[in-house]
Write a protein that holds these residues in place. Sequence first.
Motif, PDB file in Angstrom:
ATOM      1  N   LYS A 159     -11.209 -59.913 -52.571  1.00  0.00           N
ATOM      2  CA  LYS A 159     -10.386 -59.224 -53.613  1.00  0.00           C
ATOM      3  C   LYS A 159      -9.205 -58.604 -52.941  1.00  0.00           C
ATOM      4  O   LYS A 159      -9.037 -58.369 -51.876  1.00  0.00           O
ATOM      5  N   PRO A 160      -8.112 -58.594 -53.884  1.00  0.00           N
ATOM      6  CA  PRO A 160      -7.044 -57.675 -53.268  1.00  0.00           C
ATOM      7  C   PRO A 160      -7.573 -56.207 -52.684  1.00  0.00           C
ATOM      8  O   PRO A 160      -8.593 -55.716 -53.119  1.00  0.00           O
ATOM      9  N   TRP A 161      -6.644 -55.778 -51.784  1.00  0.00           N
ATOM     10  CA  TRP A 161      -7.132 -54.447 -51.090  1.00  0.00           C
ATOM     11  C   TRP A 161      -5.979 -53.745 -50.481  1.00  0.00           C
ATOM     12  O   TRP A 161      -4.830 -54.013 -50.576  1.00  0.00           O
ATOM     13  N   LEU A 162      -6.573 -52.341 -50.599  1.00  0.00           N
ATOM     14  CA  LEU A 162      -5.390 -51.338 -49.788  1.00  0.00           C
ATOM     15  C   LEU A 162      -6.091 -50.928 -48.908  1.00  0.00           C
ATOM     16  O   LEU A 162      -7.262 -50.550 -48.621  1.00  0.00           O
ATOM     17  N   LEU A 163      -5.172 -50.654 -47.685  1.00  0.00           N
ATOM     18  CA  LEU A 163      -5.643 -49.871 -46.592  1.00  0.00           C
ATOM     19  C   LEU A 163      -5.474 -48.588 -46.547  1.00  0.00           C
ATOM     20  O   LEU A 163      -4.299 -48.057 -47.035  1.00  0.00           O
ATOM     21  N   ALA A 164      -6.307 -47.711 -46.159  1.00  0.00           N
ATOM     22  CA  ALA A 164      -6.129 -46.124 -46.437  1.00  0.00           C
ATOM     23  C   ALA A 164      -6.928 -45.402 -45.019  1.00  0.00           C
ATOM     24  O   ALA A 164      -7.334 -46.211 -44.444  1.00  0.00           O
ATOM     25  N   GLY A 165      -6.656 -44.353 -44.947  1.00  0.00           N
ATOM     26  CA  GLY A 165      -7.071 -43.440 -43.838  1.00  0.00           C
ATOM     27  C   GLY A 165      -6.053 -43.152 -42.728  1.00  0.00           C
ATOM     28  O   GLY A 165      -5.736 -43.937 -41.932  1.00  0.00           O
ATOM     29  N   GLY A 166      -5.582 -41.904 -42.705  1.00  0.00           N
ATOM     30  CA  GLY A 166      -4.694 -41.407 -41.816  1.00  0.00           C
ATOM     31  C   GLY A 166      -3.372 -42.183 -41.704  1.00  0.00           C
ATOM     32  O   GLY A 166      -2.791 -41.832 -40.477  1.00  0.00           O
ATOM     33  N   LEU A 167      -2.940 -42.576 -42.678  1.00  0.00           N
ATOM     34  CA  LEU A 167      -1.722 -43.282 -42.902  1.00  0.00           C
ATOM     35  C   LEU A 167      -0.421 -42.081 -42.996  1.00  0.00           C
ATOM     36  O   LEU A 167      -0.778 -41.217 -43.583  1.00  0.00           O
ATOM     37  N   THR A 168       0.491 -42.271 -42.192  1.00  0.00           N
ATOM     38  CA  THR A 168       1.622 -41.575 -42.496  1.00  0.00           C
ATOM     39  C   THR A 168       2.933 -42.414 -42.612  1.00  0.00           C
ATOM     40  O   THR A 168       2.659 -43.473 -42.282  1.00  0.00           O
ATOM     41  N   PRO A 169       4.181 -41.779 -43.089  1.00  0.00           N
ATOM     42  CA  PRO A 169       5.292 -42.390 -42.733  1.00  0.00           C
ATOM     43  C   PRO A 169       5.782 -43.185 -41.467  1.00  0.00           C
ATOM     44  O   PRO A 169       6.260 -43.745 -41.419  1.00  0.00           O
ATOM     45  N   HIS A 170       5.171 -42.318 -40.464  1.00  0.00           N
ATOM     46  CA  HIS A 170       5.301 -42.878 -38.926  1.00  0.00           C
ATOM     47  C   HIS A 170       4.360 -44.181 -38.633  1.00  0.00           C
ATOM     48  O   HIS A 170       4.746 -44.693 -37.718  1.00  0.00           O
ATOM     49  N   ASN A 171       3.168 -44.396 -39.220  1.00  0.00           N
ATOM     50  CA  ASN A 171       2.343 -45.290 -38.623  1.00  0.00           C
ATOM     51  C   ASN A 171       2.011 -46.379 -39.435  1.00  0.00           C
ATOM     52  O   ASN A 171       1.606 -47.355 -39.403  1.00  0.00           O
ATOM     53  N   VAL A 172       2.752 -46.154 -41.062  1.00  0.00           N
ATOM     54  CA  VAL A 172       2.320 -47.156 -42.010  1.00  0.00           C
ATOM     55  C   VAL A 172       2.662 -48.540 -41.556  1.00  0.00           C
ATOM     56  O   VAL A 172       1.916 -49.689 -41.963  1.00  0.00           O
ATOM     57  N   ALA A 173       3.940 -48.609 -41.141  1.00  0.00           N
ATOM     58  CA  ALA A 173       4.793 -49.954 -40.769  1.00  0.00           C
ATOM     59  C   ALA A 173       3.443 -50.617 -39.848  1.00  0.00           C
ATOM     60  O   ALA A 173       3.171 -51.939 -39.925  1.00  0.00           O
ATOM     61  N   GLU A 174       3.305 -49.999 -38.842  1.00  0.00           N
ATOM     62  CA  GLU A 174       2.337 -50.464 -37.657  1.00  0.00           C
ATOM     63  C   GLU A 174       1.044 -50.968 -38.350  1.00  0.00           C
ATOM     64  O   GLU A 174       0.353 -51.791 -37.957  1.00  0.00           O
ATOM     65  N   ALA A 175       0.463 -50.296 -39.196  1.00  0.00           N
ATOM     66  CA  ALA A 175      -0.836 -50.526 -39.855  1.00  0.00           C
ATOM     67  C   ALA A 175      -0.822 -51.426 -40.493  1.00  0.00           C
ATOM     68  O   ALA A 175      -1.713 -52.536 -40.537  1.00  0.00           O
ATOM     69  N   ILE A 176       0.302 -51.818 -41.293  1.00  0.00           N
ATOM     70  CA  ILE A 176       0.506 -52.964 -42.075  1.00  0.00           C
ATOM     71  C   ILE A 176       0.712 -54.135 -41.024  1.00  0.00           C
ATOM     72  O   ILE A 176       0.058 -55.395 -41.476  1.00  0.00           O
ATOM     73  N   ARG A 177       1.391 -54.212 -39.993  1.00  0.00           N
ATOM     74  CA  ARG A 177       1.624 -55.457 -39.341  1.00  0.00           C
ATOM     75  C   ARG A 177       0.257 -55.793 -38.439  1.00  0.00           C
ATOM     76  O   ARG A 177      -0.299 -56.773 -38.298  1.00  0.00           O
ATOM     77  N   LEU A 178      -0.666 -54.533 -38.277  1.00  0.00           N
ATOM     78  CA  LEU A 178      -1.869 -55.000 -37.177  1.00  0.00           C
ATOM     79  C   LEU A 178      -2.961 -55.676 -38.446  1.00  0.00           C
ATOM     80  O   LEU A 178      -3.865 -56.518 -37.831  1.00  0.00           O
ATOM     81  N   THR A 179      -2.828 -54.958 -39.742  1.00  0.00           N
ATOM     82  CA  THR A 179      -4.093 -55.616 -40.484  1.00  0.00           C
ATOM     83  C   THR A 179      -3.580 -56.724 -41.509  1.00  0.00           C
ATOM     84  O   THR A 179      -4.452 -57.249 -41.915  1.00  0.00           O
ATOM     85  N   GLY A 180      -2.456 -56.742 -41.626  1.00  0.00           N
ATOM     86  CA  GLY A 180      -1.967 -57.873 -42.757  1.00  0.00           C
ATOM     87  C   GLY A 180      -2.087 -57.352 -44.296  1.00  0.00           C
ATOM     88  O   GLY A 180      -2.304 -58.030 -44.850  1.00  0.00           O
ATOM     89  N   ALA A 181      -2.538 -55.943 -44.273  1.00  0.00           N
ATOM     90  CA  ALA A 181      -2.866 -55.169 -45.818  1.00  0.00           C
ATOM     91  C   ALA A 181      -1.839 -55.463 -46.707  1.00  0.00           C
ATOM     92  O   ALA A 181      -0.564 -55.313 -46.276  1.00  0.00           O
ATOM     93  N   PRO A 182      -2.169 -56.013 -47.781  1.00  0.00           N
ATOM     94  CA  PRO A 182      -1.282 -56.227 -48.776  1.00  0.00           C
ATOM     95  C   PRO A 182      -0.887 -54.763 -49.695  1.00  0.00           C
ATOM     96  O   PRO A 182       0.199 -54.988 -50.232  1.00  0.00           O
ATOM     97  N   GLY A 183      -1.555 -53.868 -49.401  1.00  0.00           N
ATOM     98  CA  GLY A 183      -1.334 -52.813 -50.026  1.00  0.00           C
ATOM     99  C   GLY A 183      -1.736 -51.545 -49.197  1.00  0.00           C
ATOM    100  O   GLY A 183      -2.628 -51.849 -48.272  1.00  0.00           O
TER     101      GLY A 183
END
Length: 210
Positions: A159-183
């Motif tokens: 299903k569509p999904w969101l990544l959460a946990g410890g995200l901040t303006p400083h690390n969210v771009a890297e988190a999306i890059r590593l996981t491919g999170a759509p949200g």
Amino acid sequence: MAQVKICGLREAAHVDAAVQAGARYLGFVFFPKSPRAVTPDQAAALGAEVPPGVARVGLFVNPDDTLLKDTLAVAPLDLIQLHGSESPARVAEVRALTGLPVIKAVGIAAPPDLEQLWDYGLVADMLLVDAKAPPGADLPGGNGLAFDWRLLAGRRLLKPWLLAGGLTPHNVAEAIRLTGAPGVDVSSGVETAPGHKDAGLIRDFIAAAA
């Protein structure tokens, strides 16, 4: 751009900041132990001016039917988020009871935890992949903790999904890059203190997720 959910909103100014910056989901917490908790009346007032296309999400932790019905009688919501130890069967019950799409939060700390994503993906409309709360924690989420995002690299969810946990303006771009999170979903990462959002941090987070 990844879809963004700003969770734990308690003030109209922060709802406005999230909407104006492009948030797709706004989260209102109905869990008394949380410093971000609101009443149904407060959530109704906060959500009254939310424009079409922005979803109002009610976060519950192991709610009974009465709590769900009483809350929905006052606060119009577009989605239900279950952030407790609800079973897949309970997720299906809540979906049938409320007639609303359900987001199920799944806590991840190690590879075996990933198996739950399949079971919940069969019954939920969306998944929220969060860091597992530490043993004995008062809150099931919003603890500012991250997990090893590499666990999700290349993984396809039902299903569509969101990544959460410890995200901040400083690390969210890297988190999306590593996981491919759509949200992505953030609460404590745009706060100056527990329960106190910052409009500037909200705008910075959404911009960084673009």
